[in-house]
Design a protein around this motif. Sequence first.
Motif, PDB file in Angstrom:
ATOM      1  N   VAL A  81       7.779   0.431   4.687  1.00  0.00           N
ATOM      2  CA  VAL A  81       8.578  -0.681   4.004  1.00  0.00           C
ATOM      3  C   VAL A  81       8.074  -0.080   2.145  1.00  0.00           C
ATOM      4  CG1 VAL A  81       9.246  -2.938   4.100  1.00  0.00           C
ATOM      5  CG2 VAL A  81       8.197  -2.704   5.870  1.00  0.00           C
ATOM      6  N   ILE A  82       9.172   0.138   1.823  1.00  0.00           N
ATOM      7  CA  ILE A  82       9.076   0.665   0.665  1.00  0.00           C
ATOM      8  C   ILE A  82      10.093  -0.609  -0.205  1.00  0.00           C
ATOM      9  CG2 ILE A  82       9.134   2.256  -1.631  1.00  0.00           C
ATOM     10  CD1 ILE A  82       7.699   2.408   0.817  1.00  0.00           C
ATOM     11  N   ASN A  83       8.993  -1.944  -1.466  1.00  0.00           N
ATOM     12  CA  ASN A  83       9.871  -2.668  -1.515  1.00  0.00           C
ATOM     13  C   ASN A  83       9.526  -2.224  -3.036  1.00  0.00           C
ATOM     14  OD1 ASN A  83      10.534  -5.495   0.481  1.00  0.00           O
ATOM     15  ND2 ASN A  83       8.304  -5.247   0.379  1.00  0.00           N
ATOM     16  N   ASN A  84      11.234  -1.869  -3.657  1.00  0.00           N
ATOM     17  CA  ASN A  84      10.929  -0.936  -4.732  1.00  0.00           C
ATOM     18  C   ASN A  84      12.023  -1.918  -5.897  1.00  0.00           C
ATOM     19  OD1 ASN A  84      11.434   0.772  -6.850  1.00  0.00           O
ATOM     20  ND2 ASN A  84      13.730   1.217  -5.450  1.00  0.00           N
ATOM     21  N   ILE A 132       2.986  -1.075   4.010  1.00  0.00           N
ATOM     22  CA  ILE A 132       4.289  -1.890   3.314  1.00  0.00           C
ATOM     23  C   ILE A 132       3.927  -1.321   1.626  1.00  0.00           C
ATOM     24  CG2 ILE A 132       4.887  -4.280   2.092  1.00  0.00           C
ATOM     25  CD1 ILE A 132       4.124  -5.192   5.094  1.00  0.00           C
ATOM     26  N   VAL A 133       4.772  -0.693   0.882  1.00  0.00           N
ATOM     27  CA  VAL A 133       4.529  -0.269  -0.311  1.00  0.00           C
ATOM     28  C   VAL A 133       5.043  -1.724  -1.428  1.00  0.00           C
ATOM     29  CG1 VAL A 133       4.726   1.403  -1.911  1.00  0.00           C
ATOM     30  CG2 VAL A 133       3.601   1.942  -0.100  1.00  0.00           C
ATOM     31  N   ASN A 134       4.458  -2.803  -1.857  1.00  0.00           N
ATOM     32  CA  ASN A 134       5.304  -3.484  -2.952  1.00  0.00           C
ATOM     33  C   ASN A 134       5.070  -2.594  -4.285  1.00  0.00           C
ATOM     34  OD1 ASN A 134       6.173  -4.741  -0.862  1.00  0.00           O
ATOM     35  ND2 ASN A 134       3.765  -6.087  -1.222  1.00  0.00           N
ATOM     36  N   ILE A 135       6.408  -2.669  -4.791  1.00  0.00           N
ATOM     37  CA  ILE A 135       6.130  -1.836  -6.751  1.00  0.00           C
ATOM     38  C   ILE A 135       5.961  -3.340  -7.012  1.00  0.00           C
ATOM     39  CG2 ILE A 135       7.640  -0.634  -8.427  1.00  0.00           C
ATOM     40  CD1 ILE A 135       6.613   0.766  -5.680  1.00  0.00           C
ATOM     41  N   ASP A 158       2.169  -8.454  -7.168  1.00  0.00           N
ATOM     42  CA  ASP A 158      -0.248  -8.363  -6.810  1.00  0.00           C
ATOM     43  C   ASP A 158      -0.577  -9.383  -5.270  1.00  0.00           C
ATOM     44  OD1 ASP A 158       0.734  -6.548  -8.724  1.00  0.00           O
ATOM     45  OD2 ASP A 158      -0.866  -7.259 -10.519  1.00  0.00           O
ATOM     46  N   VAL A 159      -0.266 -10.677  -6.538  1.00  0.00           N
ATOM     47  CA  VAL A 159      -0.643 -11.484  -5.732  1.00  0.00           C
ATOM     48  C   VAL A 159      -0.077 -11.887  -4.330  1.00  0.00           C
ATOM     49  CG1 VAL A 159      -1.224 -14.567  -4.483  1.00  0.00           C
ATOM     50  CG2 VAL A 159      -1.308 -13.542  -7.787  1.00  0.00           C
ATOM     51  N   ILE A 160       1.550 -10.935  -4.067  1.00  0.00           N
ATOM     52  CA  ILE A 160       1.673 -11.092  -2.079  1.00  0.00           C
ATOM     53  C   ILE A 160       1.106  -9.839  -1.617  1.00  0.00           C
ATOM     54  CG2 ILE A 160       3.543 -10.864  -1.182  1.00  0.00           C
ATOM     55  CD1 ILE A 160       5.151 -11.795  -3.159  1.00  0.00           C
ATOM     56  N   SER A 161       0.507  -8.888  -2.135  1.00  0.00           N
ATOM     57  CA  SER A 161       0.217  -7.725  -1.976  1.00  0.00           C
ATOM     58  C   SER A 161      -1.459  -7.711  -1.497  1.00  0.00           C
ATOM     59  CB  SER A 161       0.175  -6.757  -3.220  1.00  0.00           C
ATOM     60  OG  SER A 161       1.408  -6.252  -3.054  1.00  0.00           O
ATOM     61  N   GLU A 162      -1.889  -8.853  -2.507  1.00  0.00           N
ATOM     62  CA  GLU A 162      -3.443  -9.092  -1.802  1.00  0.00           C
ATOM     63  C   GLU A 162      -3.185  -9.694  -0.403  1.00  0.00           C
ATOM     64  OE1 GLU A 162      -7.151 -10.743  -3.792  1.00  0.00           O
ATOM     65  OE2 GLU A 162      -5.388 -11.631  -4.612  1.00  0.00           O
ATOM     66  N   GLY A 163      -2.245 -11.134  -0.307  1.00  0.00           N
ATOM     67  CA  GLY A 163      -2.815 -11.932   0.565  1.00  0.00           C
ATOM     68  C   GLY A 163      -2.131 -11.265   1.874  1.00  0.00           C
ATOM     69  N   LEU A 164      -0.705 -10.709   1.482  1.00  0.00           N
ATOM     70  CA  LEU A 164      -1.090  -9.840   3.237  1.00  0.00           C
ATOM     71  C   LEU A 164      -2.255  -8.915   3.458  1.00  0.00           C
ATOM     72  CD1 LEU A 164       2.430  -8.315   1.182  1.00  0.00           C
ATOM     73  CD2 LEU A 164       2.464  -9.199   3.674  1.00  0.00           C
ATOM     74  N   ARG A 165      -2.884  -8.177   2.496  1.00  0.00           N
ATOM     75  CA  ARG A 165      -3.604  -7.063   2.778  1.00  0.00           C
ATOM     76  C   ARG A 165      -4.974  -7.887   4.046  1.00  0.00           C
ATOM     77  NH1 ARG A 165      -5.333  -6.247  -1.886  1.00  0.00           N
ATOM     78  NH2 ARG A 165      -3.294  -3.989  -1.252  1.00  0.00           N
ATOM     79  N   LEU A 166      -4.790  -9.131   3.426  1.00  0.00           N
ATOM     80  CA  LEU A 166      -5.881 -10.385   3.825  1.00  0.00           C
ATOM     81  C   LEU A 166      -5.005 -10.602   5.161  1.00  0.00           C
ATOM     82  CD1 LEU A 166      -6.536 -12.859   0.549  1.00  0.00           C
ATOM     83  CD2 LEU A 166      -8.423 -11.235   2.194  1.00  0.00           C
ATOM     84  N   ILE A 175      -1.686  -2.038   3.469  1.00  0.00           N
ATOM     85  CA  ILE A 175      -0.508  -3.044   2.388  1.00  0.00           C
ATOM     86  C   ILE A 175      -1.086  -1.877   0.749  1.00  0.00           C
ATOM     87  CG2 ILE A 175      -0.096  -4.849   1.049  1.00  0.00           C
ATOM     88  CD1 ILE A 175       0.809  -4.700   3.894  1.00  0.00           C
ATOM     89  N   THR A 176       0.266  -1.347  -0.277  1.00  0.00           N
ATOM     90  CA  THR A 176      -0.534  -0.762  -1.537  1.00  0.00           C
ATOM     91  C   THR A 176       0.742  -1.608  -1.885  1.00  0.00           C
ATOM     92  OG1 THR A 176      -0.796   1.885  -0.043  1.00  0.00           O
ATOM     93  CG2 THR A 176      -0.065   1.703  -2.865  1.00  0.00           C
ATOM     94  N   ASN A 177      -0.276  -1.880  -3.099  1.00  0.00           N
ATOM     95  CA  ASN A 177      -0.154  -2.127  -4.846  1.00  0.00           C
ATOM     96  C   ASN A 177      -0.006  -1.381  -5.906  1.00  0.00           C
ATOM     97  OD1 ASN A 177       1.354  -5.093  -6.200  1.00  0.00           O
ATOM     98  ND2 ASN A 177      -0.421  -4.653  -7.098  1.00  0.00           N
ATOM     99  N   LEU A 178       1.308  -1.023  -5.740  1.00  0.00           N
ATOM    100  CA  LEU A 178       1.476   0.436  -6.751  1.00  0.00           C
ATOM    101  C   LEU A 178       2.524  -0.399  -7.925  1.00  0.00           C
ATOM    102  CD1 LEU A 178       3.379   3.511  -6.346  1.00  0.00           C
ATOM    103  CD2 LEU A 178       3.066   2.503  -8.200  1.00  0.00           C
TER     104      LEU A 178
END
Length: 250
Positions: A81-84, A132-135, A158-166, A175-178
């Motif tokens: 999933v690329i959340n661009n 999941i990759v969040n841009i 950034d916070v959403i990405s961190e929460g998803l990873r947890l 989960i990747t935060n780019l």
Amino acid sequence: MKTALITGATSGIGKATAIRLAKEGYRLILCGRRIEILDELKSALSAQTEVYTLKFDQRYFDEVKSALTSLPTNWRNIDAVINNAGNAHGLESLEEGRIEDWDAMIDGNVKGILYICKLLIPGLKAQRSGHIVNISSVAARQTYANGVVYCASKRAVDVISEGLRLELTEFGIKITNLQPGLVETDFSKVRFKGDEDRAKTVYQGYEALKPEDIADAIYYCLNAPKNVSISDLTVYPSAQSEPRTVHKVL
């Protein structure tokens, strides 16, 4: 064959990512608001891979839900999933900012990602795999004047990405935060309300990143070995040293 869903696929990073992943053999679910451009991209890529298109505005949950639940059964096992999709509107002080611009950024950059993830996570958990990759943006790393709301919306990514990873690592979901720096796309044209001359000045005097550079970075993250998870990745053009500083030769 893996399947990738890309939001904001009609231009810029999203379009470049679609082209790169098609080359790498992914099936593609291309999402955006402009169906005619989605159809053009589908036509261009169909010789390489299978493509399915979904038209919706991710600022509105009902549209997102209707589109994603309409996917045929054979398109519902999504690997990436690329959340661009996202936006920047205006470059004014907080005092002078427009409420409609704030709503567009918060709804698109923050709530849109939440909506997409809420609807797709059950499927990823059921298959116990996915990525999941969040841009986000380097604007999440350093707030700058006249961009407070945009910076805040990207810090939220950034916070959403961190929460998803947890919440999702135990289910085998990466989960990747780019965080890209300056990328030459329609970003500034949108921010400056279609003022092309002003938008061009953002990219003059140095070589900005190209959408293809970020597409390469996304594929690098997706292609990492199973035991490797790229949690956060910041990509600057070589002339940019931090979010507010670009070394230009004019």
